[in-house]
Design an enzyme around this catalytic site. Structure first.
Site, PDB file in Angstrom:
ATOM      1  NE  ARG A  37     -18.634  -7.947 -41.544  1.00 39.25           N
ATOM      2  CZ  ARG A  37     -18.945  -7.256 -40.447  1.00 39.25           C
ATOM      3  NH1 ARG A  37     -18.750  -7.792 -39.246  1.00 39.25           N
ATOM      4  NH2 ARG A  37     -19.438  -6.040 -40.540  1.00 39.25           N
ATOM      5  CE  LYS A 198     -33.859   8.973 -34.046  1.00 33.28           C
ATOM      6  NZ  LYS A 198     -33.650   8.648 -32.606  1.00 33.28           N
ATOM      7  N   GLY A 355     -24.429  -0.436 -43.182  1.00 31.74           N
ATOM      8  CA  GLY A 355     -25.309  -1.597 -43.108  1.00 31.74           C
ATOM      9  C   GLY A 355     -26.592  -1.466 -43.906  1.00 31.74           C
TER      10      GLY A 355
END
Length: 399
Positions: A37, A198, A355
């Site tokens: 980052r 999910k 992610g």
């Protein structure tokens, strides 16, 4: 998409630039373990510094809930930031008040100053007017280079753009331009790959995508919910049976929008969720009652790769299987490598984010071969869901 960039900023010498960056990096034993980052925002920092601006970095670190927490001080980021930038970075122990003002007053042209964690003040997350004004007092210009925090209407991500001339930094600019090409005004056909565990966490995403893409490939555990909704017995596979009606509604919406839903045709099943567990490839309607599908099968990979080959634009969020453990990483790796090859050949614009997705592409060794890989997490997901991002909207208002 309209916003002002650094290209329109001239005569920066001596100007105090409040630059919002994402320095929420992993730290262990007081040392940064991944500088990705910092590397992402380095071009903006160095460009501003090189033009003589006094660069004042604003960032958050962790979730201190409006109180100073020693373990969440940005001071521990200094050595890594200085190393990446190749020049010293000064530090102020507060982001507002006399401490910050004194540090800013002592800057020379081209200096870089990191202010303490903005979330040490409750006014940051509340986007409080008094706190925003206190931040603004130390700057002449505001630049936002933290797309990853753009889905939060905080003082340093949205409020400052109301008080100071506002611009997108180079990382923000690259992200927004890539996303615009991904779903805003993409070259067609557009294929989206959505995986993960999910359906419940990605309902808004799926409902938005079926209206915007030509084909939606569904993998991971969430594919089982769609298969079950179609009457397939998925055995002991991860499955949200209570969302069968939701899955059916998404498929109806897709049919109305003429979006193809691509589900697994075969799967790799095992009776244990562990690395190198005994496994077999079965047709999707032949999953044993005591087994669980942990990856899509080779026939399914062929179909996914055929869709990728046909696409002009690919948007990817989530793995096709349990890629963290072998051999259930095969489908994700094969599809990722095929997408990377098509991208390198100039036939495909590929945008990926989230992610697990970044980890999967790194695992496949192809993250650098995609057109753009977003490390933004929540902001990337909300963009894919079609939601407004306050930090981005604030920049657009000043364009």
């Amino acid at each position: 998409m309209t916003f002002k960039t650094l290209d329109t900023l001239t005569d920066l010498a001596g100007k105090r630039v409040l630059l919002r960056v994402d320095l929420n990096v992993p730290v262990k034993d007081g040392k940064v373990t991944d500088t990705t980052r910092i590397e992402r925002v380095a071009p903006t920092i160095l460009e501003l510094s090189g033009k003589g601006a006094r660069v004042i970095l604003l960032a958050h670190f962790g979730r201190p809930r409006g109180e100073p927490v020693a373990e969440m001080s940005l001071e521990q980021i200094l050595p890594a930031a200085s190393a990446v930038l190749g020049k010293p970075v000064r530090f102020a122990a507060d982001c507002i008040g006399d401490t910050a003002a004194a540090a800013v007053a002592g800057m020379a042209d081209g200096d870089i100053l990191l202010l303490e964690n903005t979330r040490f003040h409750k006014g940051e997350e509340k986007n409080a007017e008094d706190f925003t004004a206190a931040l603004a007092a130390n700057g002449d210009i505001y630049v936002n280079d933290a797309f990853s925090a753009a889905h939060r209407a905080h003082a340093s991500t949205e409020g400052l753009a109301r008080l100071l001339p506002a611009y997108a930094g180079r990382t923000m600019q690259a992200e927004l331009e890539a996303l615009e090409k991904g779903l805003g005004s993409p070259a067609r056909p557009v294929v989206a790959i959505v995986g993960g565990a999910k359906v419940s966490s990605k309902i808004d995403l799926l409902l938005n995508l079926v209206k915007k893409v030509d084909a939606l490939v569904i993998g991971g555990g969430m594919a089982n919910t769609f298969l079950a909704a179609r009457g397939v017995d998925v055995g002991k596979s991860l499955c949200e049976h209570d969302l069968a009606e939701t899955a059916k509604q998404i498929m109806i919406e897709a049919a109305t929008a003429t979006c193809a839903i691509v589900l697994p045709e075969d799967g790799v099943v095992a009776r244990e969720f562990k690395a190198n567990a005994e496994n077999q490839v079965v047709a999707i309607d032949a999953i044993p009652a005591d087994a669980m599908m942990l990856d899509v099968g080779p026939k399914s990979v062929e179909t996914v790769n055929a869709w990728i080959s046909r696409a002009a634009t690919l948007v990817w969020n989530g793995p096709l299987g349990a890629f963290e453990i072998a051999p259930f990483d095969k489908a994700t790796v094969a599809a990722a490598r095929h997408a990377a090859e098509c991208t390198k050949e100039g036939r495909l614009l590929s945008v990926a984010g989230g992610g697990d997705t970044v980890a999967a592409l790194n695992h496949a060794g192809v993250a650098d071969s995609f057109t753009y890989v977003s490390t933004a997490g929540g902001a990337f997901l909300e963009w894919m869901e079609g939601k407004a991002l306050p930090g981005v909207d604030a920049l657009k208002r000043q364009a």
